[in-house]
Structures are given as C-alpha cells and as structure tokens.
Design an enzyme around this catalytic site. Sequence first.
Site, PDB file in Angstrom:
ATOM      1  N   THR A 154       0.876  -1.201   0.000  1.00 24.20           N
ATOM      2  CA  THR A 154       0.000   0.000   0.000  1.00 24.20           C
ATOM      3  C   THR A 154       0.904   1.240   0.000  1.00 24.20           C
ATOM      4  O   THR A 154       1.349   1.660  -1.046  1.00 24.20           O
ATOM      5  CB  THR A 154      -0.980   0.017   1.192  1.00 24.20           C
ATOM      6  N   LYS A 180       4.048  -6.881   3.962  1.00 26.32           N
ATOM      7  CA  LYS A 180       3.747  -5.510   3.593  1.00 26.32           C
ATOM      8  C   LYS A 180       3.430  -4.764   4.881  1.00 26.32           C
ATOM      9  O   LYS A 180       2.881  -5.338   5.828  1.00 26.32           O
ATOM     10  CB  LYS A 180       2.593  -5.443   2.592  1.00 26.32           C
ATOM     11  N   THR A 191       2.774  -6.375  11.658  1.00 28.19           N
ATOM     12  CA  THR A 191       3.128  -6.647  10.280  1.00 28.19           C
ATOM     13  C   THR A 191       2.275  -5.965   9.257  1.00 28.19           C
ATOM     14  O   THR A 191       2.701  -5.781   8.164  1.00 28.19           O
ATOM     15  CB  THR A 191       2.951  -8.140   9.977  1.00 28.19           C
ATOM     16  N   GLU A 277       6.417   4.725   7.393  1.00 27.99           N
ATOM     17  CA  GLU A 277       5.931   5.897   6.676  1.00 27.99           C
ATOM     18  C   GLU A 277       6.741   7.141   7.019  1.00 27.99           C
ATOM     19  O   GLU A 277       6.746   7.598   8.157  1.00 27.99           O
ATOM     20  CB  GLU A 277       4.447   6.115   6.965  1.00 27.99           C
ATOM     21  N   ASN A 399       0.030  10.635   5.560  1.00 27.95           N
ATOM     22  CA  ASN A 399      -1.208  10.249   6.243  1.00 27.95           C
ATOM     23  C   ASN A 399      -2.285  11.313   6.247  1.00 27.95           C
ATOM     24  O   ASN A 399      -3.454  11.012   6.473  1.00 27.95           O
ATOM     25  CB  ASN A 399      -0.889   9.793   7.659  1.00 27.95           C
TER      26      ASN A 399
END
Lengths: 404, 404
Positions: A154, A180, A191, A277, A399
């Site tokens: 993603t 991922k 995870t 991120e 985000n």
Amino acid sequence: MNKKIILINNPAIEMVQGFHSNGIASGIKKNGNHDLGVVFFDKECDGFGMFTTNKVKAAPVLVSKKHIKNKIRALFVNSGNANACTGESGFNDAINICKEIGESFNIPYTSVIPMSTGVIGQRLPTTVIKNGIIKISKIINEPNDNQFVKAIMTTDTKMKIYGVKVKTENYEYSVIGCAKGSGMIHPNMATMLGFIFSDAVISKSMANKAFRSSIDKSFNSITVDGDTSTNDSVFLFNSNCANNKPITSSNADYKLYEEAVQMVASQLARKIVEDGEGATKLVEVEVKGAKNIKQAKQAAFSVATSSLVKTAFYGEDANWGRIVCAIGYSGIPCKPENIKLYFDNLLLFKNGEPTTFNEADASKILKKTEFKVTVDLGIGNKSWTVWTTDLTNEYIRINANYRS
Amino acid sequence: MNKKIILINNPAIEMVQGFHSNGIASGIKKNGNHDLGVVFFDKECDGFGMFTTNKVKAAPVLVSKKHIKNKIRALFVNSGNANACTGESGFNDAINICKEIGESFNIPYTSVIPMSTGVIGQRLPTTVIKNGIIKISKIINEPNDNQFVKAIMTTDTKMKIYGVKVKTENYEYSVIGCAKGSGMIHPNMATMLGFIFSDAVISKSMANKAFRSSIDKSFNSITVDGDTSTNDSVFLFNSNCANNKPITSSNADYKLYEEAVQMVASQLARKIVEDGEGATKLVEVEVKGAKNIKQAKQAAFSVATSSLVKTAFYGEDANWGRIVCAIGYSGIPCKPENIKLYFDNLLLFKNGEPTTFNEADASKILKKTEFKVTVDLGIGNKSWTVWTTDLTNEYIRINANYRS
C-alpha cells in the site's frame, strides 16, 4: 550467519517447493499499481496464523480465522481496500472471493485464506476482483518477478521479501517470507501482513511452536506509529515437500527450523520499520537491566513510541532527557539514579544526571541512518529490544492525504 | 453562564486579593524572552498541588511536594530550563532558589513553591536566577500586564489566563488561574504548569475536595502528544481574604466554589490544547454509551492519541475508519455493530458499516478549526470527554529543533 542457514540472494516464493504466486494490477487502485495477488499451493498445506488483537476485525480476518483451521490450498491478497468496517456485506464479499478462487483453481473455497489491506470502510469492487482472479488463475505458473509481493503493497515504498536455505549433510529446505506494512505499525501484529513459506517436513505441532516463538521477537517488537490495524495478520505455511526426516520433536533439526523462521520473521519486521511511513532512521531501542521481560518491554515501547523522542531523532538532536522522561512515565518502577543511557556506545546519563559527554559525539551518532539507544535500568538482568523510526514531516504528508 | 459566576474580562492575578505577581527576562533564555516569575502572597495561604506521575520527577517537583504541606507565601517559576535529570545538584539548586526568595521577600524558605519548565538535563544558571529574584522582589507590587504569565511560557504561543468572579447577594470573591503548556501534554497532569488563585474563605478540606474533583475533568482530560513530562504540576492557593461566610461543608456555597474552580481549570486546559504545538484544530472527543467511566475514558484517549486519527484531522480527511480502528484497539470490550460514530451531528458509521453520509458534509465539518467527534459504544450510559489536536508538520518542526 550459521553456516547451515544460508541467505538466499534474490529470493522468490517459487523457490519454495509446492508454492506458485503471481500478482497483477486489477483496477482496485486508482493509480494503476499492482493490487491483486494469489499464492497457489500444489497440495494441501498446514497453515498457522496470528491475527490483529483489534476488536474491530476486518471481514477477511474473520474468514481467515475460520479457514486457517482447515488444510490450505491458496492465499489471496488485495491491496487498496481493507474490507474493514463493512459489516455483513463485507463478510459476504470475503467469502465470495474464496468461492471465486475455489472455482478458478478447482479447490474447496474453505481452503482459501483471503486478506485485504488498504482504506477502511469501503466495499470491495467485487466484479473487478472476480475478473482479476480469473486472470491470475491463468498465469499462476508463469515465471514472474515477485509480482505477488508487489501486489500486496500500500504505502510501502519497497517490496519486502527475505529468504534462507537450511542446508545440512543430510537434507535441505527453504524458508522464504514476504510482508507488507509501513503505517499502523504496532504490536500486536505489527506486520500488517506477513507470509512465510517453507517446504520443510515438520509436524503441525512443532511448526506451530516455531511460528509462535518467532513472532514475539519480530513482528511483535516493532513500532512505527502506535496504531494497531483492523487487518494485521501473519502466517506460516509448510508444504512438507523437502527431503528432510520429519521434525516431530524439539531436537537439533527443530532448533534449526525455528532459527530459520525466526531469522526470516525478524528481517521482514525490520524491513517494515525501515520502510516506516516517512521514516529516515531505523532506531534499535534496547532496555536492559530490568527485573523481568514485561518491564523491559513496557519501558522499551514507551521510548520507541514517544512522539517527542521520535521527533528528536528526526531533528538529529541529542535531547536524551526525553528518553529518560519516557522511561519515567512508562509505568514501570524505576529510579533515575539507577538508570544508564547510551547512544551506541556513548554513555550520556548516569547517577541521575548527564555525564560530561561530548555533544559533537552524540550528534555524530544521531546523524547516522541506523543507531542504537540502550537504557540500562540497573535493577535486574532481563532485556527487550524494539525497532522504531523517527517521526517526520513526510509521515504527516503521507497520512494527511492518504485517501485522496 | 450561571449568573452568580461572572466571566472576568482581561483578568490579572492581582485582582485576587492577597496576591501580587511579576515577571522579567532574567537571561536564562538565549532569545531574551521573559523567563522568571514570582507570585508573592500577602499572608500565609493554604496550597494544594497535584504533580506528575512520571517516576523521573524534576528537582523543583520534589521540593514542591514537600513544601506544599506548609503554609505558602510565594511561588517561583523559571522557564527555559526544567531542572530535571540534574541529580542531587539540581535538587540543591531548587532549595537554594527557595532560600533566595526567602531572603529577598523576608519569608521562610519552606513557604516557597519552586517550579521550572523547559529543556531537561541542564543545570540551572543559579547566579542569573539569584539576580533575577532580587530584581523581581523590588517590583513585585508594581502594576504590570501579567508579566508572570508571560514568564512561564516555553513553546506556548499565547499567554493563558482565565478568571471568574463569584457574586451573590451576600458576598463576592474571585477565582483566577494561569497556565503554561503546549507540548508533552498528556494526563496525568497535562498542564505542564497550572496555578489557580482564589480569595474565597474556605476550609482546607473543602478547598482540597474542589481542587481534586476539578482536575480530573480538565487538566487530566487533554492530550497533545501523549508525553507526560517530568515537571507537570497544578496548584490551587486560597488567600481567604474575601467577605464570604467560611465554606466548611458541602453546601450550596461550596458547590458554587467548586463550579468556579472547575470552570477556570477547564478553560485553562482547553487553552493549552488550543495552543498545542503545531496544532491547527481543537477536537473534542466524546465517548458515550460505555458501561463505565473507565471504559469511556480509555476509548476516548485511544482515539485522541492516535497519530493516524490526528493526522487525518490535519489533512481534513473524513477517514473515519481510523477512529473505529482506534476504538477497536483501545483494549475495551466492544462490538463494531453496536458502535455509532458522529462528526458533530453527522452520523457516519452504524451497524458495523458506513452510513450513506455525504462526503461533502463530512469535509465541511473537518475544515472547521473546532469540531466534535462522538463515539457511542451502545453498551451503557457512561461518557467521557477528551480534548485533542491535529498532528501537523509544524509539530515536527518545533520538536525536531527544540534545543537549538
């Protein structure tokens, strides 16, 4: 690395006997990126799963929790849509996906593990997915460059796959995993999604034991932003296709298997943090000198999740006081005068006050992309390690605009 | 507002009989801003304090915890340096400050409350502070424009003072408070520092009761970044100088006093969140329909502290799934199908799935600088409210470079 466990360069799921995978861009993601992947198992496999502890579980998690009790033949993942908070309709969508897989691959639908990851609260585009499954069923055996691993991403910026070969005089088998995850990373099940495949011959109970012991020190010891998602799941599948003598007890062969699974799980977990991120730094936080593991864990997570600590890492500012402060409010019993704090090997704080360390030395460590923070509580001999990231402007950017 | 409790426009600490204050730029802060303030009490006062639960307590907190048991004559605050993690030397520095105040104001040093706020882990510049105290002692009665409130600020962008007058047919008195706080804002003692002054005549036990009940729903119900600092403290001081009949039991006069203290505490707490580091939005999070207060509180804080929820607020993105997710991992027992979620009065989620709400309506609410998120758990009738902020790029900027 143990000579018996050899790192595989450029691993691929197909290298594990009994597994085939592929992934495509089916049209779920608006940007045209890969979003649909399937792993097909040549024969029935034992599967093991650990799932999010979030009380709000996504529909595919509910279905997978049921199906994992059966023998497994296939694994489905779509990215771009989490199928979470979608009520009974979402649950039926997840079941229907299993049925589509069952029909296209000619296997029982109850032998399918469905997984979804992405935005919460939107219905899946079921026709798009149905067409995607038919397409994948036709190319599942074709050589491909880990398109499955690409399809499960993603906000990940990198594909995450890692594998080892266990090789002794008498036998060899592989353990290869992919994952991922980038945001909403926090135990339990940091995870987002993790899949480990092996062709080792091993009894169900011994494989289960190795699986559970490896997760605690890997996927359950990382944090990016403290959020535990609705979809987090990690799995182990064994095809039992290799030529090793069946592992049925806690012997040396079992230890080797456990070590290999642990190694793959840890490296995948670490890759997730590394790709956290907006993260620019990977920081290992070890709390040692604790009375027990629980204390060490609690203190390590308190440091690793503090917004102020993480922002100071980003600013490359040796604001060590924020770390001592985070230990102080972690809820564990401790006294500042017993605490020692290190950046790598540099001692910054002891006897309740800062040492006369050189600020330039501390800055040098913080400018690295990877470094270690060690807190010695000085009251026992237990320790725990957590991997975390810095908190950056890029995290906010990613985000704030995730859905748009 | 209750007619008996009247908002004071442009309040000042001096409006409460028995208290005098002033503040100066003494030279602790490199940028030349105000950094040293004193409140002097005409006569001995009862004082009440609540302090950080952090196990690592700053030296002034340790001293204040002792001194608050005595009758109080003065209050000292410096900003720019927290005198935390400074060991025994730091403790002696805090004691010496009390002695300086004692000498300059001719009062017992044990009647002084010292407070410090700012960077952790550096020794106080004691000579600078000594000179500052002498200077302030000479101008303590001079008219000034709340220079004390200015002197306690660190990363605050606004001075925080709020006051009310309680006025009945028979008597009148004032309750005026000030606070500082912007980062490291999280219960317990979200305030960083808060001071409430009153001239009401009230017994020690009744004032203590009102103080404690008012803090839980004010300073203990706000969060900016989830960090509880080493210095957080909040105080109430009563000079007993007004003309009201002494309040010695839980009668109507007591209720009025409690309401006034609660109002001042809540408004100060709210101002802290409003001025949260980098914050552009003030968000009220109410969790209702809980089985008990503890559950409601836990769920409300889970939403209010989620990095992903707060970042979505910043992005003005109606990513309500993150809120349901944060309820799910809060640790309380709940079922998605019972949950209702509102932005202001707009219902977004019920029966385990999103309603057919209009995305534009949701966006409109999120574009406001203040709005409310309500989560109805649907399993009881208890509720709790927490105030939080968005998480922004500016937060990162402020905290990445705090010490430089």
